[in-house]
Enzyme design. Sequence first.
Site, PDB file in Angstrom:
ATOM      1  CB  ALA A   4      -1.039  -0.234   1.203  1.00  0.00           C
ATOM      2  CD  GLN A  48      -1.210  -6.900   4.471  1.00  0.00           C
ATOM      3  OE1 GLN A  48      -1.003  -7.213   5.676  1.00  0.00           O
ATOM      4  NE2 GLN A  48      -0.359  -6.744   3.562  1.00  0.00           N
ATOM      5  CB  VAL A  55      16.329  -4.882  -0.675  1.00  0.00           C
ATOM      6  CG1 VAL A  55      17.572  -4.400  -0.035  1.00  0.00           C
ATOM      7  CG2 VAL A  55      15.716  -4.037  -1.582  1.00  0.00           C
ATOM      8  CB  CYS A  78      -4.863  -3.494  11.703  1.00  0.00           C
ATOM      9  SG  CYS A  78      -6.517  -3.071  12.037  1.00  0.00           S
ATOM     10  CG  ASP A 118       2.609  -2.119   8.312  1.00  0.00           C
ATOM     11  OD1 ASP A 118       1.918  -1.134   8.617  1.00  0.00           O
ATOM     12  OD2 ASP A 118       2.053  -2.865   7.832  1.00  0.00           O
ATOM     13  CE  LYS A 147       4.840  -0.594  13.306  1.00  0.00           C
ATOM     14  NZ  LYS A 147       5.706   0.591  12.637  1.00  0.00           N
ATOM     15  CB  THR A 148      -3.968   1.536   9.950  1.00  0.00           C
ATOM     16  OG1 THR A 148      -3.740   2.911   9.731  1.00  0.00           O
ATOM     17  CG2 THR A 148      -4.175   0.991  11.328  1.00  0.00           C
ATOM     18  CB  ALA A 149      -4.253   0.484   4.677  1.00  0.00           C
ATOM     19  CB  ALA A 150      -6.314   4.766   7.667  1.00  0.00           C
ATOM     20  CB  CYS A 158      -8.217   1.080  14.150  1.00  0.00           C
ATOM     21  SG  CYS A 158      -8.239  -0.608  14.448  1.00  0.00           S
TER      22      CYS A 158
END
Length: 417
Positions: free
Chosen positions: A15, A45, A80, A163, A300, A308-311, A343
């Site tokens: 994301a 996710q 990497v 999340c 994250d 730690k969220t996509a938002a 969340c």
Amino acid sequence: MGERHHQILIIGGGAAGIATASSLMARDASLDIAIIDPADVHYYQPGWTLVGAGVFRPESTARTLASLIPRGVQWIKAAVAGFSPEANALTLDNGRTLSYEQLVVCPGLKLDWAAIDGLSDTLGANGVTSNYRYDLAPYTWQLVQQLKQGRALFTQPPMPIKCAGAPQKALYLSCDHWLRAGLLGQIDARFYNAGAVLFGVADYVPALMSYIERYEIDLQFSHRLVAVDGPGKRATFVRSLADGSSETVVEAFDMLHVVPPQVAPDFIRGSALADAAGWVEVDPATLQHRRFANIHSLGDVANTSNAKTAAAARKQAPVVANNLLVALGRRKRLAHYDGYGSCPLTVARGKIVLAEFTYGGKLAPSFPSWLLDGRKPTRLAWWLKESILPPLYWRGMLKGHEWLAEPKLQPVGPAAQ
């Protein structure tokens, strides 16, 4: 293989990486950008909680990474292996060296399944599941439907995790199904939280506690899952006591939903980019590395204290895009990230407590309270989670559209000090 140079390298096609690349291209399509990621599939996710509740189909949360790479951005399908930040270079697992002017680090985090003894041997069998994996979320729903009586355990590891509300979401949605099916009286639902509080932002706890009570959930704090015996249906916890000592607690189960401990990826933890805890060390406002000025990090893997969220990544990506262009001399005003995270806590099918907050747990609602009060469970928040957020993710965030995510630019000159 010889060295290849790119103006901007982005590590990670999740994301944060895709959104940052798209935000950069939206600002300046002439940029030379490459994304490094070995994966074939990109996952939404946040949808896995609803897969585990039978609301979403798993395939709706997956798309090929190739279909999401922004036009004009190169995809380097590799992993990497190491960094040489003083030389503005990194090494891939195939031995190739890449150099860069600017580096964006956002490979996500590592789900440390192996940290729990016996867990890897029984995941997806013996009633042991987790919504934190694409292939296991459907098994969660299968177990919830099949369980008619017995003991269901749900766990939450020590922070940080992605999340932080997801362990509870699995708990509430499972209990809601059993309540609707008239089975809740025959099922002993227990929540084992390694922490000392139900949720880190106190304003949302009363609403959550009302559902803990509604579902008659046995709530246990300071319990960390350390081992699972799948065939024997036994979970082992270490319980931290008030005097600093600890004791071992063994519980039988019929269903066990596990959330594993989470750490930075191995190639990050052992690098010069990491702080003492293994996360990428950045300024929490600018998301620029504290020691390497041409390195930025988000998502994250960054050591910022936000959820730690996509938002959070949706808000961080435009900040990094702007500040990277400042570093290249193409913009003048830095942008600051305020720690926003969201969340959506699914307390029942059709009801969500929409937690939104910034650094320090300060509430940051996106809507006026008369329309949607995030401290209370609402159907409107469920509608947002189920119907609005997925297309906002696929068609907005990943395409460089910054709806409700425009970066806050700082003043230029002495006032900025």
